[in-house]
Design a protein around this motif. Structure first.
Motif, PDB file in Angstrom:
ATOM      1  N   LEU A  75       1.794 -11.168   3.045  1.00 46.59           N
ATOM      2  CA  LEU A  75       1.862  -9.933   2.919  1.00 46.59           C
ATOM      3  C   LEU A  75       0.601  -9.154   3.355  1.00 46.59           C
ATOM      4  CD1 LEU A  75       2.853  -9.265  -0.698  1.00 46.59           C
ATOM      5  CD2 LEU A  75       4.331  -9.253   1.153  1.00 46.59           C
ATOM      6  N   THR A  76       0.341  -7.922   3.723  1.00 44.73           N
ATOM      7  CA  THR A  76      -0.738  -7.150   4.131  1.00 44.73           C
ATOM      8  C   THR A  76      -0.869  -6.183   3.454  1.00 44.73           C
ATOM      9  OG1 THR A  76      -0.521  -8.280   6.508  1.00 44.73           O
ATOM     10  CG2 THR A  76      -1.976  -5.973   6.188  1.00 44.73           C
ATOM     11  N   THR A  77      -2.149  -6.017   2.599  1.00 45.25           N
ATOM     12  CA  THR A  77      -2.490  -5.038   2.119  1.00 45.25           C
ATOM     13  C   THR A  77      -3.672  -4.349   2.528  1.00 45.25           C
ATOM     14  OG1 THR A  77      -3.872  -6.334   0.295  1.00 45.25           O
ATOM     15  CG2 THR A  77      -1.371  -5.936  -0.021  1.00 45.25           C
ATOM     16  N   ALA A  78      -3.876  -3.019   2.078  1.00 46.91           N
ATOM     17  CA  ALA A  78      -5.122  -2.317   2.619  1.00 46.91           C
ATOM     18  C   ALA A  78      -5.098  -0.849   2.063  1.00 46.91           C
ATOM     19  CB  ALA A  78      -5.035  -2.044   4.034  1.00 46.91           C
ATOM     20  N   THR A  79      -6.252  -0.379   1.740  1.00 45.02           N
ATOM     21  CA  THR A  79      -6.629   1.028   1.389  1.00 45.02           C
ATOM     22  C   THR A  79      -6.432   1.984   2.886  1.00 45.02           C
ATOM     23  OG1 THR A  79      -7.558   0.610  -0.731  1.00 45.02           O
ATOM     24  CG2 THR A  79      -7.834   2.699  -0.012  1.00 45.02           C
ATOM     25  N   VAL A  80      -5.545   2.903   2.914  1.00 41.50           N
ATOM     26  CA  VAL A  80      -5.441   3.676   3.930  1.00 41.50           C
ATOM     27  C   VAL A  80      -5.859   5.151   3.816  1.00 41.50           C
ATOM     28  CG1 VAL A  80      -3.650   2.201   5.191  1.00 41.50           C
ATOM     29  CG2 VAL A  80      -2.979   3.991   3.702  1.00 41.50           C
ATOM     30  N   ARG A  81      -6.272   5.924   4.700  1.00 43.89           N
ATOM     31  CA  ARG A  81      -6.427   7.363   4.317  1.00 43.89           C
ATOM     32  C   ARG A  81      -5.860   8.123   5.609  1.00 43.89           C
ATOM     33  NH1 ARG A  81     -10.265   8.288   0.817  1.00 43.89           N
ATOM     34  NH2 ARG A  81     -10.533  10.267   1.289  1.00 43.89           N
ATOM     35  N   GLY A  91      -4.288   5.823  -0.031  1.00 42.99           N
ATOM     36  CA  GLY A  91      -3.164   5.023  -0.997  1.00 42.99           C
ATOM     37  C   GLY A  91      -3.478   3.569  -0.605  1.00 42.99           C
ATOM     38  N   TYR A  92      -2.535   2.908  -1.419  1.00 38.99           N
ATOM     39  CA  TYR A  92      -2.685   1.507  -1.377  1.00 38.99           C
ATOM     40  C   TYR A  92      -1.471   0.995  -0.581  1.00 38.99           C
ATOM     41  CZ  TYR A  92      -2.360  -3.332  -2.719  1.00 38.99           C
ATOM     42  OH  TYR A  92      -2.203  -4.592  -2.866  1.00 38.99           O
ATOM     43  N   LEU A  93      -1.505   0.452   0.497  1.00 36.04           N
ATOM     44  CA  LEU A  93      -0.455   0.160   1.433  1.00 36.04           C
ATOM     45  C   LEU A  93      -0.263  -1.194   1.299  1.00 36.04           C
ATOM     46  CD1 LEU A  93       1.560   0.942   3.631  1.00 36.04           C
ATOM     47  CD2 LEU A  93       0.051   0.532   5.172  1.00 36.04           C
ATOM     48  N   VAL A 121       3.506  -3.086  -8.154  1.00 36.97           N
ATOM     49  CA  VAL A 121       4.834  -2.750  -7.520  1.00 36.97           C
ATOM     50  C   VAL A 121       4.848  -2.795  -6.068  1.00 36.97           C
ATOM     51  CG1 VAL A 121       6.262  -0.790  -7.836  1.00 36.97           C
ATOM     52  CG2 VAL A 121       5.298  -1.630  -9.682  1.00 36.97           C
ATOM     53  N   ALA A 122       4.045  -2.136  -5.418  1.00 39.61           N
ATOM     54  CA  ALA A 122       3.903  -2.020  -4.124  1.00 39.61           C
ATOM     55  C   ALA A 122       4.037  -3.409  -3.184  1.00 39.61           C
ATOM     56  CB  ALA A 122       2.570  -1.332  -3.579  1.00 39.61           C
ATOM     57  N   ALA A 131       7.512  -1.425   3.855  1.00 43.07           N
ATOM     58  CA  ALA A 131       6.184  -0.988   3.942  1.00 43.07           C
ATOM     59  C   ALA A 131       6.003   0.093   2.625  1.00 43.07           C
ATOM     60  CB  ALA A 131       5.847  -0.287   5.090  1.00 43.07           C
ATOM     61  N   ALA A 132       5.271  -0.330   1.562  1.00 38.63           N
ATOM     62  CA  ALA A 132       5.290   0.649   0.487  1.00 38.63           C
ATOM     63  C   ALA A 132       3.686   1.224   0.385  1.00 38.63           C
ATOM     64  CB  ALA A 132       5.230  -0.526  -0.815  1.00 38.63           C
ATOM     65  N   LEU A 133       3.786   2.519   0.335  1.00 41.49           N
ATOM     66  CA  LEU A 133       2.620   3.308   0.309  1.00 41.49           C
ATOM     67  C   LEU A 133       2.541   3.889  -1.139  1.00 41.49           C
ATOM     68  CD1 LEU A 133      -0.043   4.415   1.292  1.00 41.49           C
ATOM     69  CD2 LEU A 133       1.440   6.317   2.377  1.00 41.49           C
ATOM     70  N   ALA A 134       1.476   3.464  -2.269  1.00 38.84           N
ATOM     71  CA  ALA A 134       1.351   4.018  -3.515  1.00 38.84           C
ATOM     72  C   ALA A 134       0.148   4.942  -3.436  1.00 38.84           C
ATOM     73  CB  ALA A 134       1.151   2.904  -4.548  1.00 38.84           C
ATOM     74  N   LEU A 135       0.273   6.212  -3.283  1.00 39.72           N
ATOM     75  CA  LEU A 135      -0.692   7.137  -3.209  1.00 39.72           C
ATOM     76  C   LEU A 135      -1.480   7.159  -4.506  1.00 39.72           C
ATOM     77  CD1 LEU A 135       0.836  10.460  -2.010  1.00 39.72           C
ATOM     78  CD2 LEU A 135      -0.323   8.613  -0.645  1.00 39.72           C
ATOM     79  N   ASP A 136      -2.898   7.698  -4.200  1.00 36.50           N
ATOM     80  CA  ASP A 136      -3.682   7.782  -5.421  1.00 36.50           C
ATOM     81  C   ASP A 136      -3.802   9.339  -5.466  1.00 36.50           C
ATOM     82  OD1 ASP A 136      -5.836   8.399  -7.189  1.00 36.50           O
ATOM     83  OD2 ASP A 136      -7.065   6.786  -6.556  1.00 36.50           O
TER      84      ASP A 136
END
Length: 300
Positions: A75-81, A91-93, A121-122, A131-136
């Motif tokens: 998996l790849t995870t990152a905070t994106v803007r 959000g957290y991608l 969950v993402a 590709a799961a994007l959990a918004l803040d």
């Protein structure tokens, strides 16, 4: 006096429910924009772990066998803007690490903001190929992590549902432009407060292929004809505060041409999917998760 809408009334009820469950203090339960009751409140009868304060582990407080820790292989995870209404939000991608093009899902958190549980969950979605994007949804307020946890529900209420839906419309556009997303194959999933936002987004974002709302308040029924997505509503048998409104929504959906299903999971209460809370039920949460993946596999 300001007239409260259906969604705002739901949020006030949720404040009180969280207080009675011990997940919020009385101060947090009565933010400035929420009318204060003159009736005494009962003392909390149980306690739930606050975000980030659960027992040690790779996912704070997680009980679900489906949990996927940060740093999991593949998996790849990152905070994106990305831009939304003249500013940047975040959000957290989480997505498969192989870079393959595939479907995507937007995730709307509960009234506690973007917590480690929602990030988990993402990652569960990413493990399933999305590709799961959990918004803040508190990006403009410097983010959930920088706030007093008790201030989060009130800040979400004050921001208003219209802002939240607009942010998800911006997130939809962001995902749709990514080279790892199969253009147009985007779904949305939300929990509690986020379930309500998911229902509202279904009426306002026509590009969504499918939505899955966990025990969220239904949209205004006069907006139901605008829904284009295949919609699924999760209801808990013991959660009459939400479940009692389900028949009217079912009748409204029956008059449309969209695929829909509204399912009551037996023997469980509100928030039964959240595995850091005391209402978590592994059997029904796992069933609902499998139902989610099956629905998205069919319609996304």
């Amino acid at each position: 006096m300001t007239q409260l809408g259906k969604f705002e009334k739901y949020l006030i009820e949720e404040f009180f429910d969280d207080y009675r469950a011990g997940a919020m203090t009385l101060v947090g339960c009565t933010p400035e924009e929420v009318p204060r009751s003159t009736d005494p409140m009962p003392a909390p009868t149980s306690s739930s772990p606050a975000p980030g304060t659960s027992p040690a582990g790779s996912v704070p407080g997680a009980k679900s066998p489906l949990s996927v820790p940060e740093g999991a292989s593949g998996l790849t995870t990152a905070t994106v803007r990305f831009p939304a209404r003249g500013t940047d939000i975040s959000g957290y991608l989480a997505r498969p690490g192989n870079g393959a093009v595939g479907p995507a899902v937007l995730i709307c958190h509960e009234n506690r903001g973007l917590t480690p549980h929602i990030q988990d969950v993402a990652r569960r979605y990413a493990k399933a190929g999305y590709a799961a994007l959990a918004l803040d949804l508190l990006s403009r307020e410097d983010g959930t992590a920088g706030m007093d946890p008790d201030a989060v529900p009130g800040a979400l209420t004050q921001a208003g549902a219209q802002r939240h839906v607009s942010d998800f419309a911006a997130a939809f556009d962001y995902l749709n432009a990514q080279d790892f997303v199969d253009e147009g194959r985007i779904a949305m999933n939300g929990f509690c407060f986020g379930g309500g936002i998911t229902w509202q987004a279904a009426t306002a974002i026509p590009g969504l292929k499918a939505t899955w709302a966990f025990y969220g308040p239904s949209p205004d029924l006069d907006k139901v004809p605008a829904i284009m997505a295949a919609v699924f509503g999760v209801y808990a048998e013991l959660d009459q505060r939400i479940t009692r409104a389900m028949p009217a929504l079912r009748d409204a959906l029956a008059k449309t041409a969209v695929p829909y299903e509204l399912k009551v999971y037996p023997g469980v209460d509100h928030a039964f999917h959240n595995d850091i809370g005391e209402r978590y039920n592994q059997e029904q949460a796992t069933a609902a998760w499998n139902d989610t993946l099956a629905w998205f596999a069919k319609y996304v």
